[in-house]
Every structure is written in structure tokens, then in C-alpha cells.
Write an enzyme that holds these catalytic residues in place. Structure first.
Site, PDB file in Angstrom:
ATOM      1  N   ASP A   1       9.194   3.027   1.729  1.00  0.00           N
ATOM      2  CA  ASP A   1       8.004   3.760   2.150  1.00  0.00           C
ATOM      3  C   ASP A   1       7.820   3.530   3.648  1.00  0.00           C
ATOM      4  O   ASP A   1       7.312   2.502   4.068  1.00  0.00           O
ATOM      5  CB  ASP A   1       6.784   3.261   1.365  1.00  0.00           C
ATOM      6  CG  ASP A   1       5.503   3.971   1.777  1.00  0.00           C
ATOM      7  OD1 ASP A   1       5.506   4.652   2.818  1.00  0.00           O
ATOM      8  OD2 ASP A   1       4.493   3.832   1.058  1.00  0.00           O
TER       9      ASP A   1
ATOM     10  N   LYS B   1       2.282  10.526   7.712  1.00  0.00           N
ATOM     11  CA  LYS B   1       1.422  10.209   8.862  1.00  0.00           C
ATOM     12  C   LYS B   1       1.820  10.920  10.166  1.00  0.00           C
ATOM     13  O   LYS B   1       1.275  11.956  10.475  1.00  0.00           O
ATOM     14  CB  LYS B   1       1.365   8.697   9.070  1.00  0.00           C
ATOM     15  CG  LYS B   1       0.536   8.028   7.967  1.00  0.00           C
ATOM     16  CD  LYS B   1      -0.017   6.671   8.366  1.00  0.00           C
ATOM     17  CE  LYS B   1      -1.103   6.227   7.427  1.00  0.00           C
ATOM     18  NZ  LYS B   1      -0.651   5.457   6.262  1.00  0.00           N
TER      19      LYS B   1
ATOM     20  N   PHE C   1       0.847  -1.192   0.000  1.00  0.00           N
ATOM     21  CA  PHE C   1       0.000   0.000   0.000  1.00  0.00           C
ATOM     22  C   PHE C   1       0.880   1.239   0.000  1.00  0.00           C
ATOM     23  O   PHE C   1       1.711   1.414   0.894  1.00  0.00           O
ATOM     24  CB  PHE C   1      -0.941   0.036   1.209  1.00  0.00           C
ATOM     25  CG  PHE C   1      -1.897   1.204   1.145  1.00  0.00           C
ATOM     26  CD1 PHE C   1      -3.087   1.123   0.442  1.00  0.00           C
ATOM     27  CD2 PHE C   1      -1.575   2.417   1.759  1.00  0.00           C
ATOM     28  CE1 PHE C   1      -3.947   2.209   0.338  1.00  0.00           C
ATOM     29  CE2 PHE C   1      -2.429   3.513   1.663  1.00  0.00           C
ATOM     30  CZ  PHE C   1      -3.618   3.402   0.960  1.00  0.00           C
TER      31      PHE C   1
HETATM   32  C1  LIG Z   1      -0.999   5.641   4.774  1.00  0.00           C
HETATM   33  C2  LIG Z   1       0.084   5.221   3.860  1.00  0.00           C
HETATM   34  C3  LIG Z   1       0.323   5.897   2.647  1.00  0.00           C
HETATM   35  C4  LIG Z   1      -0.573   6.998   2.130  1.00  0.00           C
HETATM   36  O1  LIG Z   1      -0.578   8.101   2.968  1.00  0.00           O
HETATM   37  P1  LIG Z   1      -1.731   9.208   2.785  1.00  0.00           P
HETATM   38  O2  LIG Z   1      -1.306  10.312   3.688  1.00  0.00           O
HETATM   39  O3  LIG Z   1      -3.016   8.560   3.191  1.00  0.00           O
HETATM   40  O4  LIG Z   1      -1.744   9.599   1.369  1.00  0.00           O
HETATM   41  C5  LIG Z   1       1.393   5.498   1.868  1.00  0.00           C
HETATM   42  N1  LIG Z   1       2.200   4.491   2.266  1.00  0.00           N
HETATM   43  C6  LIG Z   1       1.997   3.811   3.411  1.00  0.00           C
HETATM   44  C7  LIG Z   1       2.939   2.721   3.805  1.00  0.00           C
HETATM   45  C8  LIG Z   1       0.917   4.148   4.249  1.00  0.00           C
HETATM   46  O5  LIG Z   1       0.709   3.449   5.361  1.00  0.00           O
END
Ligand SMILES: *Cc1c(COP(=O)(O)O)cnc(C)c1O
Length: 399
Positions: free
Chosen positions: A219, A248, A134
Site C-alpha cells: 500500500d 492520494k 492504515f
Molecule cells: C490515506 C491512505 C489510505 C486511504 O486513502 P483514501 O483516499 O482516504 O481512501 C489507504 N492507505 C494508506 C497508506 C493511506 O495513507
């Protein structure tokens, strides 16, 4: 406004894209939140991993207040004091070698920046991502995200994205072509069910990238900033990426996305090739500076490691007692509990009993509490879950 009116308005006027829970939250402090009726909850969601320093941490509140009275908006066209302070702090806490920063506003945006940067730097277009990954829902990030339900309705997505099974270096290796720019991976997959990589996988990716001259993008949007018991999850495996995505939790609850890269890589961007109007907004920067001070000053990564171990052990006790629990896994205060059936009912029942939990897929409970959570809160969560699991088990036996 009463709760009924609030719900009616959100239902009527807001895009129907969130799976709503029947709670109206109006106040938070530390790891606790309160609903509009004054009922207290232990928050194991942190607003999806956002408020790592706890809700309305006094130092973050103070920083926001002070900055709001001074300067709320300052385009990156101009220099700014708190922005430069934040840049220094980010470079200080992130792995050595990462020293050039793009400031954005969300996780998806930090991934967008990483994708563009990898393409620009390498002159190549293909990105290899993991099945189950994700990375966000904007078109570029979505192209790297795995879930069919997120992707299908929006095709065609960006060309050049390949997904391979995680934990399988051979398959990654086979996917590499002359046109591969980067491998993009979450150190621990969050939305994908709190999946910890097999030992050697991330190191193997690093070696593969070095060998083939490919960029490694991590990420750490969910795993970063102390969540897993280290400042960044990649430190568990001693792996340093070429580009790292953060968001986040970084600004104590305000929207901030960060893409940080090695200097020679970030230098591939020329003026105007990537930017955002809110980039480096002073109010957000002030909140982020305060949040970083709290995470470092209160040693929250260590706290996450210690309390995470305790939390996981208590959940393992539940696993031993309840057959419907299939697995408990996690690192620090990022914990998943996999059940043998759909968890929605359990989420709703725990709300009744004053505990907020996330899911990750159909049958996995996910715990992402603020790192300031107290032992007694964890005990409450475990007690509540114990009772609910017991109840669910009995209901299943009867039917
Ligand atoms: C939440 C998340 C995203 C996306 O972040 P948003 O601020 O919702 O766009 C991308 N990568 C990972 C691993 C996430 O947990």
C-alpha cells in the site's frame, strides 16, 4: 460569504467526521496556502499528502482546463485518448513487472480492489496485515486497518483478516495458513506514526511470499510518487510487490486510486467482476498525466530526498534543544516528530504562526509538504516550531 457563515454551514450540514481546524482556506500555490483573510501559511500537510506537485501547479491547471473543454466524462465502456496515455505513464514509472492497471477513485478503493484481486487470483480468503496499519475506511480496507476506534463501531468486519506485529518475520510466518491469499503492508506506516521498517523486513516478506506462494500487496497510497525520495518507497529496499496500491498524490489534487498488478494476477478478474463508474475519468486522467510529467520532469523524488534530509536535520537540531522531543524520523519529505505529550496544542499554535502541520496519533507531528517546497519555507517551519516548543516547555516547567 464570510468565514463565520462558512463555518456555520459546514458545521450544520456536513457529516461530523473530520476533526476540524480553525482555518478557512481559499487559495493555494506551490507549498503555500492562503486563508479567507489573505493570511499566508506554509503547508506541511499537502491536503493529507495529496498535492505533491504543489497547489494548483500551472501544468496541472492547464491540463485540467484543456480537458474540461474537450471531454469531461467518458465511461470505461469506451476507449479514450488521455486514459490510454495515463495507463502508459503509470506502467512506465512503477516497478518493472507491474503492468496491468485498475483505475479507481481513492486509496480505500485501491485497497478494496487489491483485496478482491488477491482472493480471486489465489482462490484463498485470508489476508495478513500489520498492527498499526492504515489502509482506508471502507469495509474491506477497514478490515485491514488496525485502529480500534476505526473498527469497533462497525463490526462485524470481513472475516479472514489477521494482524501481526510489524518488523517480526517470525510472527508473520506463524500467521500463514493454507488459506492465506496475501500479505498487505505499507512500506512506511503513515497514519501509524511515520514508522520505517526494520532493515530486512520487507525483503523478508518478499522471500516469505515467494516461498509460500502468497501475494505481496504494498500500500503505497501515502509513500508513493516521490514522497520518500524515490519514486516508490519499495525501491529503498529493492522489493517489488505483486500488487501495488496508489492514490492520494497521483492526480495533482484530483481523486484517483490505482491498483497495479502483474499481468497474470490482474487477469484473474473477468469482465464485470470489478468496476467503478468513474474509472478512468478523462479529466482526472489528464490531471494525472500532467502530475506525472511534473514529478518526472522536475525530478521531484530527488528533490524530496535532498530537502527531506535538510528538513530532518533541522528538526533534529530542535530535538537536541528541546527535551520534549522524543524522536525525529522519516524518509524524504515524509517526516515524523514524536513528542512526549499530546501535540494538538502545537498544531493550533502553529496555525496562528502561519504553518500547517498534520498529526499521526496523539503525540506525533507529521510533515508531508508538497515536494516543491523551498528551503526558506522549511526554515520558517523550523523557526516557528522552535518558538512553540520553547513556549510549551516553559509552560510545562511552570505547571
Ligand atoms: C490515506 C491512505 C489510505 C486511504 O486513502 P483514501 O483516499 O482516504 O481512501 C489507504 N492507505 C494508506 C497508506 C493511506 O495513507
Amino acid at each position: 460569504m464570510n468565514e463565520k457563515e462558512i463555518i456555520e454551514i459546514e458545521e450544520r450540514l456536513m457529516a461530523n467526521v473530520f476533526s476540524k481546524r480553525p482555518v478557512t482556506l481559499t487559495k493555494g500555490r506551490g507549498a503555500l496556502v492562503w486563508d479567507i483573510h489573505g493570511k499566508e501559511y506554509v503547508d506541511c500537510t499537502s491536503s493529507y499528502g495529496v498535492c505533491i506537485v504543489g497547489h494548483s501547479h500551472p501544468k496541472v491547471v492547464e491540463a485540467i482546463k484543456r480537458q474540461a473543454e474537450t471531454l469531461i466524462s467518458c465511461h470505461a465502456l469506451f476507449y479514450n485518448d488521455v486514459r490510454s496515455e495515463l495507463l502508459q505513464k503509470i506502467v512506465q514509472i512503477t516497478p518493472k513487472g507491474l503492468n496491468k492497471v485498475f483505475l479507481g477513485n481513492s486509496g480505500a478503493e485501491s485497497v478494496e480492489c487489491a483485496i478482491k484481486l488477491a482472493r480471486k487470483f489465489s482462490g484463498k480468503s485470508e489476508i495478513i496485515a500489520m498492527m498499526g496499519a492504515f489502509h482506508g475506511k471502507t469495509m474491506g480496507a477497514l478490515s485491514a486497518t488496525w485502529g480500534k476506534k476505526y473498527r469497533e463501531p462497525f463490526k462485524p468486519l470481513l472475516p479472514g483478516f489477521k494482524h501481526v506485529p510489524p518488523d517480526n518475520l517470525e510472527r508473520v510466518s506463524e500467521a500463514i495458513t493454507e488459506n492465506t491469499a496475501a500479505i498487505l503492508v505499507e512500506p512506511i506506516r503513515g497514519e501509524g506514526g511515520v514508522r520505517i521498517p526494520k532493515n530486512g523486513f520487507l525483503q523478508g516478506l518478499r522471500e516469505l511470499c515467494d516461498e509460500k506462494g502468497i501475494l505481496l500487496i504494498l500500500d503505497e497510497v501515502q509513500t508513493g510518487f516521490g514522497r520518500t525520495g524515490k519514486m516508490f518507497a519499495c525501491e529503498h529496499w529493492g522489493v517489488t510487490p505483486d500488487i501495488m496500491c496508489l492514490a492520494k498524490s497521483l492526480a495533482g489534487g484530483l481523486p484517483l486510486g490505482v491498483t497495479i498488478a502483474k499481468e497474470n494476477i490482474m487477469s484473474a478478474f473477468k469482465v464485470g467482476e470489478h468496476s467503478s463508474t468513474f474509472s478512468g475519468n478523462p479529466l482526472v486522467c489528464a490531471a494525472a498525466c500532467a502530475a506525472i510529467d511534473v514529478v518526472v520532469g522536475e525530478r521531484l523524488p530527488e528533490r524530496a530526498a535532498k530537502l527531506g534530509k535538510y528538513f530532518k536535520e533541522r528538526l533534529e537540531e530542535l530535538q537536541a534543544r528541546h527535551k520534549i522531543v522524543r524522536d525525529v524520523r522519516g524518509l524524504g519529505l515524509m517526516i515524523g516528530m514524536e513528542l512526549r505529550f499530546d501535540v494538538l496544542n502545537i498544531l493550533l499554535k502553529s496555525i496562528d504562526k502561519g504553518v500547517l502541520i498534520l498529526d499521526a496519533g496523539r503525540n506525533i507531528l507529521r510533515f508531508l509538504p508538497p515536494l516543491v517546497i523551498e528551503k526558506e519555507h522549511i526554515d520558517k517551519v523550523v523557526t516557528v516550531l522552535d518558538a512553540i516548543l520553547e513556549e510549551e516547555e516553559n509552560e510545562r516547567l511552570r505547571s
